[in-house]
Enzyme design. Sequence first.
Site, short mmCIF file in Angstrom:
data_model
loop_
_atom_site.label_atom_id
_atom_site.label_comp_id
_atom_site.label_asym_id
_atom_site.label_seq_id
_atom_site.Cartn_x
_atom_site.Cartn_y
_atom_site.Cartn_z
N GLY A 49 0.83 -1.20 0.00
CA GLY A 49 0.00 0.00 0.00
C GLY A 49 0.86 1.25 0.00
N GLN A 54 2.89 9.94 1.21
CA GLN A 54 4.22 9.30 1.16
C GLN A 54 5.02 9.69 -0.09
OE1 GLN A 54 2.48 5.22 2.15
NE2 GLN A 54 4.54 5.11 3.00
N CYS A 93 6.53 -0.39 6.48
CA CYS A 93 6.02 0.77 5.75
C CYS A 93 7.11 1.24 4.81
CB CYS A 93 5.66 1.87 6.75
SG CYS A 93 5.10 3.40 6.00
N LEU A 94 6.74 1.60 3.58
CA LEU A 94 7.75 2.04 2.62
C LEU A 94 8.47 3.32 3.09
CD1 LEU A 94 5.98 1.34 -0.81
CD2 LEU A 94 7.73 -0.02 0.33
N HIS A 135 -3.76 0.81 7.99
CA HIS A 135 -2.43 1.45 7.93
C HIS A 135 -2.46 2.66 6.99
CE1 HIS A 135 2.17 1.09 7.59
NE2 HIS A 135 1.86 1.90 6.59
N GLU A 136 -3.07 2.49 5.82
CA GLU A 136 -3.06 3.58 4.83
C GLU A 136 -3.97 4.73 5.25
OE1 GLU A 136 -0.70 3.56 2.78
OE2 GLU A 136 -0.21 1.45 3.06
N HIS A 139 -2.19 6.95 7.55
CA HIS A 139 -1.27 7.90 6.88
C HIS A 139 -1.99 9.21 6.53
CE1 HIS A 139 2.62 6.06 6.22
NE2 HIS A 139 2.11 4.95 5.70
NI NI Z 1 2.98 3.10 5.38
#
Ligand code: NI
Length: 162
Positions: A49, A54, A93-94, A135-136, A139
């Site tokens: 995701g 991000q 997480c990226l 999670h997304e 963000h």
């Molecule tokens: Ni993330």
Amino acid sequence: MAIRTIREEGDEILKKISKEVDAESIKEEKIQTLIKDMIETMQKYNGVGLAAVQVGVLKRIVVIQIDYEEEPIILINPVITKQKGSQTCEEGCLSFPNKFAKVVRPEEVTVKALNEKGEEIEITGKELLAQAIAHEVDHLNGEVFIDKILPGTLEVITPENK
Ligand code: NI
């Protein structure tokens, strides 16, 4: 399409709240390109995701792809309308490329959103999909997983222990 630079830990933008997308603007090239770039960027780094924040864009847009054989899920202005149960997840997480930890997430999540055509959609996800949605959406509210990990579960991957 293009790979965008992923904002990483320490970048203050990750703590900011993203703004709603005007439904009328979804079909505009700028938004369509952003969505395509987000998908390409997520896939390049094997993520499940990615939220627009991000890649430095404070808009309430997320892309999710649990299974790369299926089409990615695109959620614009997502709102979690229902959640059930809980699960303890291994999470990364990226934006925190070397950190992994355990986080408690709902076991099932229902989300309402607009898709990339501006149509209203509702998705109910369990397990990994529920985790990814939660999670997304975090963000978009300036929340990152590292602030909600279970104590003592943080693993930092360094070139030495990879
Ligand atoms: Ni993330």
